[in-house]
Design a protein around this motif. Structure first.
Motif, short mmCIF file in Angstrom:
data_model
loop_
_atom_site.label_atom_id
_atom_site.label_comp_id
_atom_site.label_asym_id
_atom_site.label_seq_id
_atom_site.Cartn_x
_atom_site.Cartn_y
_atom_site.Cartn_z
N GLU A 236 -0.78 16.08 15.00
CA GLU A 236 -0.07 16.70 13.90
C GLU A 236 0.68 15.62 13.12
O GLU A 236 1.24 14.69 13.71
CB GLU A 236 0.94 17.74 14.40
N THR A 237 0.68 15.74 11.80
CA THR A 237 1.44 14.81 10.96
C THR A 237 2.25 15.60 9.94
O THR A 237 1.83 16.66 9.47
CB THR A 237 0.51 13.84 10.23
N SER A 238 3.41 15.08 9.63
CA SER A 238 4.24 15.66 8.58
C SER A 238 5.04 14.53 7.95
O SER A 238 4.94 13.37 8.37
CB SER A 238 5.18 16.72 9.13
N GLU A 239 5.85 14.86 6.99
CA GLU A 239 6.64 13.83 6.31
C GLU A 239 7.65 13.19 7.25
O GLU A 239 7.98 12.01 7.11
CB GLU A 239 7.38 14.46 5.12
N GLU A 240 8.11 13.97 8.27
CA GLU A 240 9.14 13.46 9.16
C GLU A 240 8.61 12.96 10.50
O GLU A 240 9.17 12.03 11.08
CB GLU A 240 10.19 14.56 9.45
N TRP B 61 0.84 -1.19 0.00
CA TRP B 61 0.00 0.00 0.00
C TRP B 61 0.88 1.25 0.00
O TRP B 61 2.02 1.23 0.48
CB TRP B 61 -0.88 0.05 1.25
N GLN B 62 0.36 2.34 -0.49
CA GLN B 62 1.10 3.59 -0.45
C GLN B 62 1.35 4.01 1.01
O GLN B 62 0.51 3.80 1.87
CB GLN B 62 0.32 4.70 -1.16
N ASP B 63 2.52 4.62 1.25
CA ASP B 63 2.79 5.16 2.58
C ASP B 63 1.79 6.26 2.90
O ASP B 63 1.25 6.93 2.00
CB ASP B 63 4.21 5.75 2.63
N GLY B 64 1.56 6.47 4.20
CA GLY B 64 0.67 7.55 4.57
C GLY B 64 0.45 7.62 6.07
O GLY B 64 0.72 6.67 6.82
N ASP B 65 0.00 8.78 6.51
CA ASP B 65 -0.42 9.01 7.89
C ASP B 65 -1.93 9.24 7.86
O ASP B 65 -2.40 10.15 7.16
CB ASP B 65 0.28 10.24 8.49
N PHE B 66 -2.67 8.45 8.61
CA PHE B 66 -4.12 8.47 8.52
C PHE B 66 -4.71 8.83 9.88
O PHE B 66 -4.54 8.09 10.86
CB PHE B 66 -4.63 7.12 8.04
N VAL B 67 -5.37 9.96 9.91
CA VAL B 67 -5.98 10.46 11.14
C VAL B 67 -7.49 10.26 11.03
O VAL B 67 -8.13 10.76 10.11
CB VAL B 67 -5.67 11.95 11.36
#
Length: 608
Positions: A474-478, A367-373
Motif C-alpha cells: 500500500e502507498t499513500s502520501e504519508e 526527479w519528481q517525488d513518487g512511490d513506485f510499485v
C-alpha cells in the motif's frame, strides 16, 4: 506470406541510410558539429573530450598481447586485458569526435586512422572471458565484438569520403567475417534467446551494423535474414521484463541493454521509413520509464543486482525517450554522465549523448517525488523530499534466479541527504569465479552481504523457485507499507513461515519500522538479523546504534536489547573496479529463539 518473405520484400525496397539521417533536418553533419562546437551548453562536455585527446596523444598506445589475453584462462582475472582493450576504444571514440569537431586537424585525423587500424588488427574483438572453448574464436560473437562492429560501421557512414579507402574496405570485410557470416552460418548463439542485456546488445549491434553496411540490392536477402534473426532476439529481450517495465538486472543494465535496443530500433525506424516501429509497443513505453523510478535522491540508485550504487544518465538516450513518450521525464542535468565515466568506452551511447541531446530541454533539479510499485519484479521504491533533503527507501521480493542474480529476497536500502545509510554492495569485481560456482561466496552476491536474516546459520539459496510472495503493498502520501512472505528463500524444513513488514513513514524526517515474524516447527538454535552499511556505526546507548552520514543528518537504529544482542563486524569486498571496500555487518542475535517470534526495529532519521 511467411515472416521471412515479408522481410525479403521489405528489404528489397529500402534505401540506404545516409549520414544526414543522424542529424537534425535542414542541417547535416557539417552544420551540426560546427553548431555543437560553438554551443555554450556543450562547453564542459567538449572540454572533457579535448582533455582526453591531449592525454591520449601524449600516451603511447598499448597492444593486446597474448600474455594479457591468457590471464583469464590462467588465473581467472579480467581487468588487466580489459584495461588495454577499453583504452583502445577510448582512443577510437575520442579521436573520432575530435575529427568531427575539428575537421581541419591533421593530428586528430591521423590519430583516428591509427586507432581504427589498431582495432582492425586485433586478434579478436571478443573479451577472453567470453571466448567459448567449444567454438573457434573466429566464430565467436560476444557483447564487445558486436559493439565494435557496430561502432566501426557507424564511423564508416559518418566519416564518409574522409575515411581512407583501405580502412573502409577493411571495416566492411571484418564486420562481415567476424559478425555477419558467423551469425548467419555458425549459429545459433547462446545469447539469441536470452532474456537479458546480451540479446539486446549482441543482436541490436548486429542488426544496426547490417542496416548501415548492407546497402546494395544484392545484399537484401542477407539483410532480411539478419533482421529477422535480430527481431527474434529483441522479442526474447523484452520477455525479460514484466508488464511493470522493471529491469531486474538493475539500472546499469537498463542503460546498457535497453540502450542498444533503442539504438537499433531507431535505425530500423529510419531505414524502413516508419514501417517497422518498436516504439509503438506499450511494453517498450513502460520500460522507458524505469530509469526515473530507480533513483533514491541525487545520484543514489536502488542498486539491486549487479548495479553500482551511484548512477548517472545517458543524456542522449534520456532526451530521446523523453521526446518520444509523454510520461518520461527529462533528467536532472546534475545526473548527466561525464564522457570519461564509461570505463568500457562504448561508442554508441557516447555518440548519441552528443547528437540526441535536446538543448532546449531543462530538467528539474531532482526527479519528481513518487512511490513506485513494480508488481512483477516485487520491488517498492519510494523517493520524496522533506526538510530540504531527498530521502529514499527501496525493498525487493522477486526470486533468486534473476539475471545477474543476488540472493537478496527481503533486502532493503535507506538513503537521505545524498548518502546511503543502509546499502546494497552492488556489483563486485567480475572474475571467472564471480560467474561460476563460487558466485554466492562473494559478499556482494550472497545473502550474507544483504540486509536479511541468517536462520540457524543458513543463508538464502539461489534459484527461481526461491521466491517471495507479496502479502500486502500500500502507498499513500504519508505512508508506504510492504509485507513479503520470504520462507521460500531458505532451505530450512524447520521454517514454516517468515513474513517481513516495512512501514515507511514519510514525515518531515522519515522513519522506517521493520517487523519480522517467524514460525518454526521447533525453536531454532540461532537466529540473527543482519543489516548492511558502509558507515561505521556508533553505540549511542542501550538499544541504540547511530549512523552518521556527515553534515547534520544521522540514522538511528532502535532495538530491544533485552531480546537482541548487537554485534558489529567490519568486512571487505572487492568492488567492480577491483578496489577493496570496507562494509559493516550489523548483526542482532536473538537471545532466546522460540517457535513463534517477532523481531522489531525502528530506523529513524534525525539531525545532529
Amino acid at each position: 506470406m511467411t515472416e521471412h518473405e515479408e522481410w525479403e520484400k521489405l528489404t528489397e525496397s529500402l534505401s540506404p541510410l545516409r549520414a544526414d539521417d543522424y542529424y537534425p533536418e535542414n542541417g547535416g553533419g557539417t552544420a551540426f558539429w560546427k553548431s555543437l562546437r560553438e554551443a555554450p551548453d556543450a562547453r564542459a562536455e567538449l572540454e572533457a573530450i579535448r582533455d582526453e585527446g591531449e592525454r591520449l596523444l601524449s600516451s603511447p598506445a598499448e597492444e593486446l598481447t597474448y600474455s594479457l589475453f591468457s590471464l583469464f584462462a590462467v588465473q581467472g582475472s579480467r581487468l588487466e586485458y580489459e584495461r588495454v582493450y577499453f583504452e583502445k576504444r577510448r582512443r577510437l571514440n575520442t579521436f573520432a569526435f575530435l575529427s568531427l569537431l575539428e575537421p581541419d586537424s591533421e593530428t586528430y585525423e591521423a590519430a583516428l586512422w591509427d586507432a581504427i587500424w589498431a582495432i582492425c588488427s586485433e586478434f579478436t574483438w571478443c573479451l577472453p572471458a567470453h571466448v567459448d572453448a567449444n567454438r573457434p574464436v573466429s566464430e565467436t560473437i560476444d557483447l564487445f565484438s558486436a559493439e565494435t562492429g557496430f561502432a566501426l560501421a557507424e564511423l564508416s557512414l559518418l566519416l564518409g569520403g574522409r575515411l581512407p579507402e583501405p580502412l573502409r574496405v577493411r571495416i566492411a570485410e571484418l564486420v562481415d567475417e567476424r559478425l555477419f557470416r558467423p551469425f548467419l552460418e555458425k549459429g545459433p548463439f547462446h545469447w539469441e534467446e536470452l532474456t537479458n542485456n546480451w540479446s539486446a546488445v549482441c543482436a541490436g549491434s548486429m542488426g544496426s551494423a547490417a542496416l548501415l553496411l548492407m546497402e546494395e540490392m544484392q545484399d537484401h536477402a542477407r539483410l532480411a535474414r539478419i533482421l529477422e534473426k535480430t527481431e527474434r532476439s529483441m522479442s526474447f529481450y523484452l520477455q525479460g521484463f514484466g508488464e511493470d517495465g522493471a529491469c531486474p538486472e538493475g539500472l546499469g543494465y537498463w542503460n546498457y541493454g535497453f540502450g542498444y535496443f533503442v539504438y537499433y530500433a531507431d535505425l530500423l525506424l529510419k531505414r524502413t521509413r516508419g514501417q517497422r516501429d518498436w516504439f509503438r509497443e506499450d511494453k517498450v513505453r513502460r520500460i522507458a520509464g524505469f530509469q526515473q523510478k530507480s533513483f533514491m535522491g541525487g545520484r543514489l540508485v536502488a542498486n539491486f543486482s549487479d548495479t553500482l550504487p551511484y548512477g548517472s544518465v545517458h543524456r542522449g538516450l534520456s532526451h530521446y525517450l523523453a521526446a518520444r513518450y509523454a510520461g518520461v521525464e527529462t533528467p536532472p542535468a546534475s545526473l548527466h554522465a561525464d564522457y570519461r565515466e564509461d570505463h568500457c568506452s562504448r561508442w554508441a551511447p557516447a555518440l548519441r549523448n552528443l547528437i540526441w541531446r535536446d538543448r532546449a530541454a531543462a530538467g528539474a533539479e531532482e526527479w519528481q517525488d513518487g512511490d513506485f510499485v513494480f508488481e512483477d519484479a516485487g520491488w517498492l521504491i519510494s523517493r520524496f523530499t522533506a526538510a530540504g533533503e531527498a530521502f529514499g527507501f527501496a525493498a525487493k521480493g522477486g526470486h533468486n534466479g534473476e539475471s545477474h542474480n543476488h540472493n537478496d529476497l527481503g533486502h532493503f536500502m535507506l538513503a537521505g541527504g545524498g548518502k546511503f545509510f543502509l546499502s546494497d554492495l552492488g556489483c563486485g569485481e567480475y572474475t571467472r569465479d564471480y560467474f561460476g560456482e563460487a558466485r554466492y561466496r562473494y559478499d556482494c552476491n550472497g545473502s550474507q552481504g544483504h540486509s536479511v536474516p541468517i536462520i540457524d546459520g543458513c543463508y538464502q539459496q539461489e534459484g527461481t523457485e526461491r521466491s517471495a510472495t507479496v502479502v500486502r503493498c500500500e502507498t499513500s502520501e504519508e505512508v508506504c507499507r510492504l509485507d513479503l512472505e520470504l520462507s521460500g528463500a531458505y532451505e530450512d524444513g524447520n521454517l514454516r513461515s517468515f513474513e517481513r513488514r516495512w512501514v515507511w513513514n514519510k514525515t518531515d524526517l522519515p522513519s522506517l519500522s521493520l517487523r519480522d515474524e517467524f514460525r518454526f516447527t521447533e525453536a531454532p538454535e540461532r537466529l540473527t538479523e543482519r543489516f548492511v552499511t558502509l558507515i561505521r556505526p556508533e553505540v549511542a546507548g542501550s538499544g541504540l546504534l547511530r549512523l552518521a552520514g556527515g553534515d547534520m543528518l544521522m540514522l538511528e537504529l532502535h532495538y530491544d536489547p533485552k531480546r537482541l544482542e548487537a554485534d558489529v563486524r567490519e568486512r571487505t569486498y572487492r568492488d567492480h573496479y577491483g578496489k577493496d571496500t570496507v562494509w559493516y555487518a550489523l548483526d542482532f542475535r536473538v537471545r532466546q529463539p522460540e517457535t513463534d517470534l517477532g523481531v522489531d526495529f525502528l530506523f529513524k532519521f534525525v539531525t545532529q
